[in-house]
Design a protein around this motif. Structure first.
Motif, PDB file in Angstrom:
ATOM      1  N   ARG A  93     -42.677 -11.773  -6.015  1.00 57.71           N
ATOM      2  CA  ARG A  93     -41.355 -11.586  -6.619  1.00 57.71           C
ATOM      3  C   ARG A  93     -40.704 -10.299  -6.130  1.00 57.71           C
ATOM      4  NH1 ARG A  93     -40.768 -14.260 -11.575  1.00 57.71           N
ATOM      5  NH2 ARG A  93     -42.488 -15.703 -11.850  1.00 57.71           N
ATOM      6  N   PHE A  95     -37.374  -7.650  -7.291  1.00 56.29           N
ATOM      7  CA  PHE A  95     -36.547  -7.333  -8.458  1.00 56.29           C
ATOM      8  C   PHE A  95     -35.111  -7.069  -8.001  1.00 56.29           C
ATOM      9  CE2 PHE A  95     -34.997  -4.214 -11.680  1.00 56.29           C
ATOM     10  CZ  PHE A  95     -35.099  -5.016 -12.800  1.00 56.29           C
ATOM     11  N   ARG A  96     -34.212  -7.950  -8.335  1.00 59.45           N
ATOM     12  CA  ARG A  96     -32.775  -7.828  -8.039  1.00 59.45           C
ATOM     13  C   ARG A  96     -32.513  -7.372  -6.577  1.00 59.45           C
ATOM     14  NH1 ARG A  96     -29.898  -5.298 -13.364  1.00 59.45           N
ATOM     15  NH2 ARG A  96     -28.433  -6.970 -12.935  1.00 59.45           N
ATOM     16  N   SER A 276     -29.978  -1.910 -14.693  1.00 61.63           N
ATOM     17  CA  SER A 276     -30.850  -2.764 -15.496  1.00 61.63           C
ATOM     18  C   SER A 276     -31.005  -2.186 -16.905  1.00 61.63           C
ATOM     19  CB  SER A 276     -32.210  -2.917 -14.813  1.00 61.63           C
ATOM     20  OG  SER A 276     -31.998  -3.381 -13.485  1.00 61.63           O
ATOM     21  N   GLN A 361     -40.468  -7.604 -13.852  1.00 57.34           N
ATOM     22  CA  GLN A 361     -40.826  -7.478 -12.430  1.00 57.34           C
ATOM     23  C   GLN A 361     -42.050  -8.318 -12.078  1.00 57.34           C
ATOM     24  OE1 GLN A 361     -41.011  -3.177 -12.356  1.00 57.34           O
ATOM     25  NE2 GLN A 361     -38.977  -3.018 -11.466  1.00 57.34           N
ATOM     26  N   TRP A 369     -33.375 -11.794 -13.056  1.00 53.30           N
ATOM     27  CA  TRP A 369     -33.489 -10.593 -12.217  1.00 53.30           C
ATOM     28  C   TRP A 369     -34.703 -10.662 -11.291  1.00 53.30           C
ATOM     29  CZ3 TRP A 369     -32.764  -6.252 -16.448  1.00 53.30           C
ATOM     30  CH2 TRP A 369     -31.428  -6.272 -16.877  1.00 53.30           C
ATOM     31  N   SER A 370     -35.661 -11.523 -11.638  1.00 54.01           N
ATOM     32  CA  SER A 370     -36.881 -11.581 -10.849  1.00 54.01           C
ATOM     33  C   SER A 370     -36.730 -12.718  -9.836  1.00 54.01           C
ATOM     34  CB  SER A 370     -38.055 -11.807 -11.798  1.00 54.01           C
ATOM     35  OG  SER A 370     -39.237 -11.815 -11.076  1.00 54.01           O
TER      36      SER A 370
END
Ligand code: PMP
Length: 373
Positions: A93, A95-96, A276, A361, A369-370
């Motif tokens: 993943r 994050f943004r 965030s 996250q 967001w992830s």
């Protein structure tokens, strides 16, 4: 017929050359921030005539530059800092990531470096992450730090826009910023040097913004403080903490509880963590969230009147960094951490932001967001 228009950045043509000598992984307990690099890197060259060339994933290694390259003389360089995580189910993943790539294009524009297609660049980064998967630590709090970097490579001793450039990404596995739990920091409010000013480049991530900050960091250390607090102007407006955005949680004179972060007036880096935290606080809707100027005078007065609840810095590396003290004009100002626990190194609000963002996250909490790779 030949098509003479410069080529856009395209992930579909990516070339991949894998290393024949993969390095041994470093145990999580031995990771030092920014010191261990993975096996491969992503590199994409650009020329004014040809546009973006084939993106290459290749073994990590030195890059060769003409000694007259613009980056080496006039600092035509910008960069980003973002992290990839491996959640419990093994998914990779980010994050943004779109926020980092958008910010990078804004930084590049300020240097007259060419714009790149953010979605295509992200696809190239995703390919790199798939190849480097074994380097992404799965343990909570650990991640793979990515450093997208953009440099002007044209040889020229005249200050000019570059007609060639190199966009590349390197990766480092990293551990939690505070391996043994939070450590609240003391700050030296820097009067001697200024980080950013109106019309300057403080709202961009240019390499040239950071080297002049070292002397302020040294001054903070000489005064037995861990970080410097950047203040600006005759009113001593608080702007940022070292390389983090700043938050102040306080009660106003009128008795209203607010969370304040300085506004994006051109002197503040628009941090992904900052956005965030502001977004989360607005969703929680438990106190007022303000992007407004705040001065040292206001903080000192609020501390004296017992109205400051918490202060903390925020950025990708640490998520949040609680603040316990500010050395301002020779006076030590104590900032409260947790009123219910005198041993605590972080207040409840900083801890809540930290845990919420960490859970998003790693994919423990579902969020748009992830970004799953
Ligand atoms: N301010 C400065 C000056 C920074 O270098 C950083 C780190 N990029 C930040 C704030 C925090 O930004 P982010 O949350 O995007 O890491």
């Amino acid at each position: 017929m030949t098509n003479s228009s410069p080529a856009p950045l395209s992930a579909s043509s990516i070339s991949i050359q894998k290393t024949d000598s993969p390095k041994p992984l470093v145990p999580n307990s031995q990771l030092l921030f920014g010191k261990t690099f993975t096996d491969h890197m992503l590199a994409i060259r650009w020329t004014h005539e040809g546009g973006w060339q084939t993106p290459e994933i290749k073994p990590y290694g030195n890059i060769s530059l003409d000694p007259a390259a613009l980056v080496l003389h006039y600092g035509l360089e910008c960069f980003e800092g973002m992290k990839a995580y491996k959640g419990k189910n093994g998914e990779i993943r980010l994050f943004r990531p779109e926020m980092n790539l958008k910010r990078m294009n804004l930084s590049a524009k300020r240097l007259t470096l060419p714009a790149f297609d953010e979605a295509e660049f992200l696809k190239c980064i995703e390919q790199l992450l798939k190849i480097e998967e074994r380097w992404i630590p799965q343990e909570k709090g650990y991640s793979l730090y990515l450093r997208p970097t953009f440099i002007a490579t044209q040889p020229s001793l005249g200050v000019t826009s570059s007609n060639e450039a190199l966009l590349y990404v390197i990766c480092c596995p990293v551990g939690p910023y505070y391996p043994t739990g939070f450590k609240a920091v003391s700050l030296y409010a820097t009067r001697e040097y200024v980080r950013a000013w109106p019309g300057g480049t403080g709202n961009m991530k240019l390499g040239g913004n950071y080297a002049p900050g070292l002397v302020a960091q040294k001054l903070a250390a000489d005064n037995e403080c861990q970080q410097n607090l950047w203040i600006f102007g005759e009113e001593d407006k608080i702007t940022e903490v070292g390389t983090m955005n700043l938050f102040v949680h306080l009660k106003t004179k009128e008795g209203e509880t607010v969370l304040i972060s300085p506004p994006l007036d051109g002197t503040i880096l628009p941090g992904v963590t900052r956005y965030s935290i502001l977004d989360l606080a607005r969703q929680w809707d438990e106190f007022k969230v303000l992007e407004r100027e705040i001065t040292m005078h206001e903080v000192c007065e609020a501390v004296q009147e017992g109205r400051v609840i918490e202060m903390f810095g925020a950025g990708t590396a640490c998520i949040v960094s609680p603040i316990k003290k500010i050395l301002y004009d020779g006076k030590h100002i104590d900032i409260p951490l947790d009123p219910n626990n005198s041993e605590a190194q972080a207040g409840p609000l900083a801890t809540r932001f930290f845990e919420t963002i960490l859970d998003i996250q790693g994919g423990d909490v579902k969020s748009e967001w992830s970004h799953v790779v």
